[in-house]
Design a protein around this motif. Structure first.
Motif, PDB file in Angstrom:
ATOM      1  N   THR A   1     -13.320 -15.931  -3.897  1.00 27.52           N
ATOM      2  CA  THR A   1     -12.888 -16.638  -2.694  1.00 27.52           C
ATOM      3  C   THR A   1     -12.075 -15.695  -1.827  1.00 27.52           C
ATOM      4  O   THR A   1     -11.585 -14.663  -2.312  1.00 27.52           O
ATOM      5  N   LYS A   2     -11.896 -16.062  -0.567  1.00 27.91           N
ATOM      6  CA  LYS A   2     -11.097 -15.204   0.317  1.00 27.91           C
ATOM      7  C   LYS A   2      -9.629 -15.149  -0.123  1.00 27.91           C
ATOM      8  O   LYS A   2      -8.908 -14.244   0.256  1.00 27.91           O
ATOM      9  N   GLU A   3      -9.223 -16.108  -0.950  1.00 25.71           N
ATOM     10  CA  GLU A   3      -7.853 -16.106  -1.461  1.00 25.71           C
ATOM     11  C   GLU A   3      -7.680 -15.181  -2.665  1.00 25.71           C
ATOM     12  O   GLU A   3      -6.557 -14.836  -3.014  1.00 25.71           O
ATOM     13  N   ASN A   4      -8.783 -14.795  -3.312  1.00 27.06           N
ATOM     14  CA  ASN A   4      -8.674 -13.957  -4.512  1.00 27.06           C
ATOM     15  C   ASN A   4      -9.328 -12.587  -4.370  1.00 27.06           C
ATOM     16  O   ASN A   4      -9.142 -11.744  -5.232  1.00 27.06           O
ATOM     17  N   ILE A   5     -10.065 -12.362  -3.326  1.00 28.90           N
ATOM     18  CA  ILE A   5     -10.701 -11.066  -3.115  1.00 28.90           C
ATOM     19  C   ILE A   5      -9.978 -10.367  -1.972  1.00 28.90           C
ATOM     20  O   ILE A   5      -9.704 -10.969  -0.934  1.00 28.90           O
ATOM     21  N   ALA A   6      -9.661  -9.100  -2.169  1.00 33.05           N
ATOM     22  CA  ALA A   6      -8.975  -8.318  -1.146  1.00 33.05           C
ATOM     23  C   ALA A   6      -9.440  -6.874  -1.243  1.00 33.05           C
ATOM     24  O   ALA A   6     -10.197  -6.512  -2.140  1.00 33.05           O
ATOM     25  N   ILE A   7      -8.969  -6.092  -0.308  1.00 33.84           N
ATOM     26  CA  ILE A   7      -9.244  -4.656  -0.348  1.00 33.84           C
ATOM     27  C   ILE A   7      -7.916  -3.930  -0.467  1.00 33.84           C
ATOM     28  O   ILE A   7      -6.968  -4.202   0.269  1.00 33.84           O
ATOM     29  N   CYS A   8      -7.874  -3.049  -1.438  1.00 38.09           N
ATOM     30  CA  CYS A   8      -6.692  -2.228  -1.618  1.00 38.09           C
ATOM     31  C   CYS A   8      -7.133  -0.780  -1.792  1.00 38.09           C
ATOM     32  O   CYS A   8      -8.327  -0.489  -1.920  1.00 38.09           O
ATOM     33  N   CYS A   9      -6.179   0.123  -1.792  1.00 36.25           N
ATOM     34  CA  CYS A   9      -6.528   1.521  -2.019  1.00 36.25           C
ATOM     35  C   CYS A   9      -6.818   1.721  -3.508  1.00 36.25           C
ATOM     36  O   CYS A   9      -6.400   0.923  -4.348  1.00 36.25           O
ATOM     37  N   ARG A  10      -7.541   2.769  -3.804  1.00 41.10           N
ATOM     38  CA  ARG A  10      -7.914   3.046  -5.188  1.00 41.10           C
ATOM     39  C   ARG A  10      -6.693   3.318  -6.053  1.00 41.10           C
ATOM     40  O   ARG A  10      -6.682   2.999  -7.238  1.00 41.10           O
ATOM     41  N   ARG A  11      -5.644   3.911  -5.469  1.00 41.54           N
ATOM     42  CA  ARG A  11      -4.429   4.175  -6.260  1.00 41.54           C
ATOM     43  C   ARG A  11      -3.817   2.870  -6.743  1.00 41.54           C
ATOM     44  O   ARG A  11      -3.484   2.736  -7.918  1.00 41.54           O
ATOM     45  N   CYS A  12      -3.640   1.919  -5.819  1.00 40.01           N
ATOM     46  CA  CYS A  12      -3.049   0.636  -6.209  1.00 40.01           C
ATOM     47  C   CYS A  12      -3.947  -0.096  -7.195  1.00 40.01           C
ATOM     48  O   CYS A  12      -3.473  -0.664  -8.181  1.00 40.01           O
ATOM     49  N   ASN A  13      -5.258  -0.071  -6.950  1.00 41.35           N
ATOM     50  CA  ASN A  13      -6.186  -0.767  -7.833  1.00 41.35           C
ATOM     51  C   ASN A  13      -6.155  -0.174  -9.239  1.00 41.35           C
ATOM     52  O   ASN A  13      -6.130  -0.905 -10.224  1.00 41.35           O
ATOM     53  N   ALA A  14      -6.119   1.147  -9.322  1.00 43.23           N
ATOM     54  CA  ALA A  14      -6.071   1.800 -10.635  1.00 43.23           C
ATOM     55  C   ALA A  14      -4.759   1.478 -11.348  1.00 43.23           C
ATOM     56  O   ALA A  14      -4.738   1.252 -12.559  1.00 43.23           O
ATOM     57  N   SER A  15      -3.674   1.433 -10.601  1.00 41.68           N
ATOM     58  CA  SER A  15      -2.379   1.122 -11.209  1.00 41.68           C
ATOM     59  C   SER A  15      -2.331  -0.321 -11.694  1.00 41.68           C
ATOM     60  O   SER A  15      -1.873  -0.602 -12.793  1.00 41.68           O
ATOM     61  N   LYS A  16      -2.821  -1.239 -10.870  1.00 41.05           N
ATOM     62  CA  LYS A  16      -2.775  -2.655 -11.239  1.00 41.05           C
ATOM     63  C   LYS A  16      -3.723  -2.957 -12.390  1.00 41.05           C
ATOM     64  O   LYS A  16      -3.356  -3.655 -13.328  1.00 41.05           O
ATOM     65  N   GLY A  17      -4.934  -2.414 -12.332  1.00 43.40           N
ATOM     66  CA  GLY A  17      -5.890  -2.655 -13.410  1.00 43.40           C
ATOM     67  C   GLY A  17      -6.014  -4.135 -13.712  1.00 43.40           C
ATOM     68  O   GLY A  17      -6.205  -4.951 -12.830  1.00 43.40           O
TER      69      GLY A  17
END
Length: 102
Positions: free
Chosen positions: A52-68
């Motif tokens: 959903t638009k409430e759960n899908i977003a775009i972030c940078c790869r650094r943040c995504n890798a950190s959050k995992g």
């Protein structure tokens, strides 16, 4: 449908909404030579079934890798977020809404 099962209409809506990382705020630049600063799709709440638009977003790869697969609140308390000035007050509106909801 992209490889994360995001319908084209939702993908377009999110691409128009998230012009910078929803976590750290870095602006996305086409063909950025620094791979860590490129766009990546993010499930805010780590459940790939919630598309959903409430759960899908775009972030940078650094943040995504950190959050995992970390819980959003736990990740916001991480050393990575502290070092990068990422707090519940600095994240994008879609993340603030997720914090209120979940």
């Amino acid at each position: 449908m992209n490889r994360w099962n995001i319908p084209p209409s939702l993908e377009l809506e999110i691409l128009e909404r998230d012009l910078c990382c929803v976590y750290c705020g870095v602006e996305f630049i086409a063909d950025n030579p620094e791979k860590g600063l490129r766009r990546s799709w993010e499930h805010i709440i780590n459940d790939a079934r919630i598309v959903t638009k409430e759960n899908i977003a775009i972030c940078c790869r650094r943040c995504n890798a950190s959050k995992g697969a970390k819980d959003l609140r736990a990740w916001l308390d991480s050393d990575y977020c502290t070092r990068n000035g990422i707090t519940p007050a600095t994240v994008a509106a879609v993340i603030k809404k997720a914090l209120e909801t979940y």
